[in-house]
Design an enzyme around this catalytic site. Structure first.
Site, PDB file in Angstrom:
ATOM      1  N   TRP A  61       0.844  -1.207   0.000  1.00  0.00           N
ATOM      2  CA  TRP A  61       0.000   0.000   0.000  1.00  0.00           C
ATOM      3  C   TRP A  61       0.880   1.259   0.000  1.00  0.00           C
ATOM      4  O   TRP A  61       0.577   2.233  -0.657  1.00  0.00           O
ATOM      5  CB  TRP A  61      -0.884   0.029   1.250  1.00  0.00           C
ATOM      6  CG  TRP A  61      -2.258  -0.535   1.113  1.00  0.00           C
ATOM      7  CD1 TRP A  61      -3.421   0.163   1.212  1.00  0.00           C
ATOM      8  CD2 TRP A  61      -2.647  -1.887   0.860  1.00  0.00           C
ATOM      9  NE1 TRP A  61      -4.496  -0.680   1.040  1.00  0.00           N
ATOM     10  CE2 TRP A  61      -4.057  -1.928   0.820  1.00  0.00           C
ATOM     11  CE3 TRP A  61      -1.925  -3.076   0.664  1.00  0.00           C
ATOM     12  CZ2 TRP A  61      -4.765  -3.110   0.599  1.00  0.00           C
ATOM     13  CZ3 TRP A  61      -2.636  -4.244   0.440  1.00  0.00           C
ATOM     14  CH2 TRP A  61      -4.033  -4.249   0.410  1.00  0.00           C
ATOM     15  N   GLU A 113      -4.216   0.529  -5.506  1.00  0.00           N
ATOM     16  CA  GLU A 113      -5.111   1.626  -5.911  1.00  0.00           C
ATOM     17  C   GLU A 113      -4.380   2.914  -6.265  1.00  0.00           C
ATOM     18  O   GLU A 113      -4.929   4.008  -6.160  1.00  0.00           O
ATOM     19  CB  GLU A 113      -6.160   1.897  -4.812  1.00  0.00           C
ATOM     20  CG  GLU A 113      -7.092   0.717  -4.606  1.00  0.00           C
ATOM     21  CD  GLU A 113      -8.105   0.910  -3.494  1.00  0.00           C
ATOM     22  OE1 GLU A 113      -7.991   1.897  -2.757  1.00  0.00           O
ATOM     23  OE2 GLU A 113      -9.001   0.056  -3.364  1.00  0.00           O
ATOM     24  N   GLU A 163      -9.944  -6.928  -4.623  1.00  0.00           N
ATOM     25  CA  GLU A 163     -10.414  -6.391  -3.334  1.00  0.00           C
ATOM     26  C   GLU A 163     -11.883  -6.035  -3.500  1.00  0.00           C
ATOM     27  O   GLU A 163     -12.254  -5.310  -4.435  1.00  0.00           O
ATOM     28  CB  GLU A 163      -9.611  -5.162  -2.879  1.00  0.00           C
ATOM     29  CG  GLU A 163     -10.041  -4.725  -1.473  1.00  0.00           C
ATOM     30  CD  GLU A 163      -9.409  -3.429  -0.991  1.00  0.00           C
ATOM     31  OE1 GLU A 163      -8.174  -3.252  -1.139  1.00  0.00           O
ATOM     32  OE2 GLU A 163     -10.159  -2.589  -0.457  1.00  0.00           O
TER      33      GLU A 163
HETATM   34  C1  147 Z   1      -9.829   0.460  -0.033  1.00  0.00           C
HETATM   35  C2  147 Z   1      -8.448   0.110   0.476  1.00  0.00           C
HETATM   36  O1  147 Z   1      -7.681  -0.588  -0.474  1.00  0.00           O
HETATM   37  C3  147 Z   1      -8.473  -0.658   1.777  1.00  0.00           C
HETATM   38  O2  147 Z   1      -7.181  -0.653   2.338  1.00  0.00           O
HETATM   39  C4  147 Z   1      -9.491  -0.088   2.728  1.00  0.00           C
HETATM   40  O3  147 Z   1      -9.145   1.219   3.092  1.00  0.00           O
HETATM   41  C5  147 Z   1     -10.838  -0.103   2.066  1.00  0.00           C
HETATM   42  C6  147 Z   1     -11.942   0.401   2.971  1.00  0.00           C
HETATM   43  O4  147 Z   1     -13.190   0.312   2.343  1.00  0.00           O
HETATM   44  O5  147 Z   1     -10.824   0.693   0.913  1.00  0.00           O
HETATM   45  O6  147 Z   1      -9.689   1.695  -0.692  1.00  0.00           O
HETATM   46  C7  147 Z   1     -10.710   2.272  -1.386  1.00  0.00           C
HETATM   47  C8  147 Z   1     -10.942   3.610  -1.198  1.00  0.00           C
HETATM   48  C9  147 Z   1     -11.897   4.269  -1.940  1.00  0.00           C
HETATM   49  C10 147 Z   1     -12.636   3.576  -2.875  1.00  0.00           C
HETATM   50  C11 147 Z   1     -12.388   2.225  -3.080  1.00  0.00           C
HETATM   51  C12 147 Z   1     -11.419   1.574  -2.313  1.00  0.00           C
HETATM   52  N1  147 Z   1     -13.634   4.220  -3.628  1.00  0.00           N
HETATM   53  O7  147 Z   1     -13.916   5.402  -3.358  1.00  0.00           O
HETATM   54  O8  147 Z   1     -14.220   3.604  -4.530  1.00  0.00           O
END
Ligand code: 147
Length: 651
Positions: free
Chosen positions: A121, A168, A243
Site C-alpha cells: 500500500w 489503488e 479487493e
Molecule cells: C480500499 C483500500 O484498499 C483498503 O485498504 C481499505 O481502506 C478499504 C476500505 O473500504 O478501501 O480503498 C478504497 C478507497 C476508496 C474507494 C475504493 C477503495 N472508492 O472510493 O471507490
C-alpha cells in the site's frame, strides 16, 4: 397470479458440458492488511486464536479460505495502523517484523494449498529519494519487492504465489517488466503478477502493450460492482476482483458477500474474489469498524464462504453461461463449478434481495427477488448424478435467528432433474461432495474491556517484533534490545516520510502509537523515554484521550505531553500536531539528556505532568475530547526508545 406461479414452477436451468467448460476458478480469499486489520489477533489467548484461525483457514470447516492476501508493510498508515516494512532504511533488512509472516504460516499450517498474495500500500521513504514516487528507481523498487518474496521463502519457508503492484495507485508499466525480470532471474518464475489492484480504467492501459500483458497473469480490479468491460473479458487474462466487499459484517454485509461471490463470475467473469478484510482485529473506533468477514468477537457471515470454498478447489472450472451459470428468473443467480475430471459438481444459488445485499460500494441498481422453484437439468457428463447434498443459509432480517451453512441432507435427481425452492435471502449449495462440515467451537468467553493496569516492559517480546497491543497510527515501532538496565525497549524506527497510500498522512511528519480503549477518560500514563544518538527525534510525547487514528491521524485531538530533552522544553497540547499549546515551559534541570520518566495524569478537567518525579504542570484542560486511547509518539520521524509503559485509572 396463478399463471405467474405456474410460470415460476417451470424455471428450468441447464447444467451440462455440451460446449465444454468455462473459466478456471482461482479461489476465494480474504485480505489481511491495507492496513493492520489483523493487528490484535496475535494477542489473543492460544485457544481462541487457534479457533479463529481454524474458522478462517481450516479446509472443510469454516470459511476455508483458498487465498490469503497480505499487505507488504510500508511503514505507513493505510487504514487502521501502519504495517512494518522489511527494510525501514536502505541499509538493513529484517524478516521478523509485524504479524503477516505469522499469519501466513498459520494459514499454511491449516491448508498447505492456500495461495499467498502480497501487495504494498505504502513504501518507506528512501525508495522515493525524497519524492512520493515509488517508481523513482524502478530497479530499487523491484529489488525491494523481490526481497520480500525471497525473505518469505528463506526465513519462513513461504512460497508467495501472487504479487501485486501498488494498491489503488498509479501503476507504472515499465516497472511491471522490471519486476517480472528480477523475479525470473532469481528463480521466482512461478510467482505470478496481478495488476493493477485498482480500477478497470487502469487496466485498459496494460492491454495497450503486449509485452506488459505477457508479464501479467491476472487482471485484478477493486469493487467492480460485479461488472467487467469487454476489453478485459477479451484480453485472454484471468479476471479477479482482488479487493471487494468492505461492508459492515451484519446480515446485509453477508448478503453483499453472497451476491458478489456468485455474480462476480455470472456478470463479470471474475474467477477470484478477495474480501477486505479478513478479520476485524483492530481497535474499535478506528476507521472501517467491522468491515470484515469475521470480527474477533462475533463471527457472522464467514460461514457464507463455505457455500463456495468448502465445495470447490482452486483449478476447478466454472461451466459456461446458460450451461450452469446465469441469473435466476425471479432474482438471484447460480454458478456451477466442476472438478477438472468432471466427476464432481457444485451449484451455488443465491437469492439475495436488493436491500439485504448492499455493499459499501458501488451503488446497487434496483431489482426484485421472489420465492421461486428452480429446476436444474443435468445432462452430458452430469447425467448419471442421482443425488446431491444440499447446504442452506437463510438470512432473516426479522429478528429470528439466521441459519448459516446448514446441512439439509440430500435431494434426489430424478430423470436428470433436481428441483429446489429458494426464498429471498437464502443461499443454497447443491453438491456431489460429501465432506463439507459446519465447523463449530463452543461459545468464546464474552468480550471484556481492555484491562487496566497495563504494564509493559517489552522483555517478553522477541527482538524486532511489534508489541501486540500497540497500534502505530504513524511510524513503525520494533522491539530492540539495548542491554543494560532497560534491556528490551520499543523503538520508533521510521526516519523519513514514507511514500503514502493515503495523502492525509503527509499532514503530520511525526508518529503516534495508540493502545487501550477509545472509551478511556481519566487515565494516568507513565513511560521512560530516551532520545539520543544519530537520527533521533527532537521530541517525544505521551498522551491520553486520543480521539483519532487511521488516515486522519494528523487531526487527532487529546492531551499530549511533549518533552524536548536537548534543550529541556516541554508542552501540553490538545493536538498531536503540537500546535494548540495549553501550557509550556523549559526545565533543563529536570528534563535531561538520556532517559526521562514522563507521567501524564488526567482527571476530569485537570491534567498533571511530571518528569523524573518533578511536577511540571497541573492545569485546566478542554472538556473535548472527553475520551480516547492512550499513546506515545515522536514529534518528527526519528529514533526514540520507550520503556516501562504503565497505564492506570487516574487516582
Ligand atoms: C480500499 C483500500 O484498499 C483498503 O485498504 C481499505 O481502506 C478499504 C476500505 O473500504 O478501501 O480503498 C478504497 C478507497 C476508496 C474507494 C475504493 C477503495 N472508492 O472510493 O471507490
Amino acid at each position: 397470479l396463478l399463471s405467474f406461479l405456474t410460470y415460476a414452477h417451470c424455471d428450468l436451468y441447464q447444467v451440462n458440458d455440451q460446449i465444454g467448460v468455462g473459466r478456471r476458478f482461482d479461489g476465494i480469499g480474504g485480505l489481511s492488511g491495507g492496513s493492520a486489520t489483523s493487528k490484535l489477533l496475535i494477542a489473543y489467548p492460544d485457544q481462541q486464536r487457534n479457533e479463529i484461525l481454524d474458522y478462517l483457514f481450516k479446509p472443510k470447516f469454516g470459511a476455508s479460505l483458498q487465498i490469503l492476501k497480505v499487505e507488504i508493510g510500508g511503514d505507513a498508515q493505510a487504514s487502521d495502523a501502519t504495517e512494518a516494512s522489511h527494510m525501514h532504511v536502505e541499509w538493513e533488512e529484517n524478516y521478523q517484523r509485524g504479524y503477516e509472516w505469522w499469519l501466513m504460516k498459520e494459514a499454511k499450517k491449516r491448508n498447505p494449498n492456500i495461495q499467498l498474495y502480497g501487495l504494498p500500500w505504502a513504501f518507506p521513504g528512501w525508495l522515493g529519494h525524497g519524492t512520493q514516487n515509488p517508481y523513482y528507481d524502478r530497479q530499487k523498487l523491484a529489488n525491494y519487492i523481490y526481497k520480500w518474496i525471497w525473505g518469505a521463502k528463506v526465513y519462513h519457508n513461504l512460497t508467495i504465489d501472487y504479487i501485486g503492484i501498488w494498491n489503488e495507485q498509479n501503476c507504472d508499466l515499465q516497472y511491471i517488466m522490471v519486476l517480472r525480470d528480477i523475479l525470473d532471474r532469481n528463480g521466482f518464475m512461478n510467482t505470478k503478477i496481478v495488476a493493477t489492484d485498482s480500477w478497470w480504467s487502469a487496466i485498459s492501459d496494460i492491454e495497450l502493450y503486449a509485452e506488459v500483458t505477457a508479464a501479467v497473469d491476472a487482471l485484478g480490479v477493486h469493487y467492480p460492482g460485479v461488472l467487467s468491460p469487454d476489453s478485459a473479458i477479451n484480453s485472454g487474462k484471468q479476471l479477479w476482483s482482488s479487493e471487494d466487499y468492505s461492508s459492515f459484517n451484519d446480515e446485509v454485509g453477508g448478503g453483499c458477500w453472497a451476491r458478489i461471490l456468485n455474480q462476480n463470475y455470472v456478470k463479470g467473469l471474475m474467477t477470484s474474489t478477495i474480501a477486505w478484510n479478513l478479520i476485524d482485529s483492530f481497535y474499535q473506533a478506528l476507521p472501517w469498524d467491522r468491515d470484515s468477514l469475521m470480527t474477533a468477537r462475533e463471527p457472522v457471515e464467514w460461514q457464507l464462504y463455505s457455500h463456495t470454498t468448502q465445495l470447490s478447489e482452486i483449478g476447478w472450472r466454472y461451466l459456461p453461461h446458460d450451461h450452469g451459470v446465469g441469473m435466476l428468473n425471479q432474482g438471484g443467480s447460480y454458478v456451477t463449478l466442476v472438478s477438472p475430471d468432471l466427476s464432481h459438481l457444485t451449484i451455488v444459488i443465491e437469492a439475495m434481495s436488493h436491500n439485504h445485499s448492499l455493499c459499501i460500494r458501488p451503488k446497487l441498481p434496483w431489482y426484485t427477488v421472489t420465492t421461486q422453484n428452480v429446476t436444474f437439468v443435468l445432462t452430458g457428463s452430469f447425467s448419471k448424478i442421482s443425488q446431491l447434498f444440499i447446504w442452506q443459509s437463510t438470512l432473516t432480517f426479522n429478528g429470528t435467528t439466521p441459519t448459516y451453512f446448514k446441512s439439509l441432507g440430500t435431494v434426489p435427481v430424478i430423470n436428470g432433474q433436481v428441483t429446489i425452492i429458494i426464498q429471498p435471502d437464502q443461499i443454497i449449495s447443491l453438491t456431489t461432495l460429501n465432506d463439507a462440515t459446519h465447523g463449530e467451537y463452543l461459545q468464546p468467553p464474552p468480550s471484556a474491556p481492555f484491562p487496566l493496569p497495563f504494564i509493559e516492559n517489552f522483555e517478553d517480546y522477541p527482538v524486532s517484533s511489534e508489541p501486540y497491543t500497540m497500534a502505530p497510527q504513524q511510524g513503525s515501532y520494533d522491539v530492540v534490545d539495548v542491554g543494560g538496565e532497560h534491556g528490551k525497549v520499543m523503538r520508533q524506527m521510521v526516519l523519513q516520510t514514507p511514500i503514502a497510500w493515503c495523502s492525509g498522512t503527509l499532514n503530520y511528519n511525526g508518529t503516534l502509537n495508540v493502545v487501550g480503549s477509545f472509551n478511556w477518560t481519566d487515565i494516568t500514563i507513565s513511560t521512560d523515554i530516551l532520545l539520543g544518538g544519530v537520527n533521533a527525534s527532537d521530541g517525544a510525547f505521551i498522551g491520553v484521550r486520543i480521539n483519532n487514528g487511521g488516515c486522519t491521524t494528523y487531526a487527532a485531538m487529546g492531551l499530549f505531553f511533549f518533552t524536548y530533552p536537548n534543550d529541556g522544553r516541554f508542552s501540553l497540547t490538545s493536538d498531536v500536531l503540537g500546535k494548540n499549546v495549553i501550557v509550556s515551559g523549559r526545565e533543563s534541570g529536570v528534563i535531561v539528556p538520556g532517559w526521562n520518566t514522563l507521567t501524564l495524569s488526567v482527571k476530569g478537567t485537570v491534567a498533571t505532568g511530571i518528569c523524573n518525579g518533578v511536577e511540571l504542570f497541573s492545569v485546566l484542560v478542554p472538556s473535548f475530547p472527553a475520551n480516547g486511547f492512550a499513546g506515545v509518539g515522536t514529534d518528527i520521524y526519528g529514533y526514540a526508545d520507550f520503556d516501562n509503559i504503565q497505564i492506570t485509572n487516574a487516582a
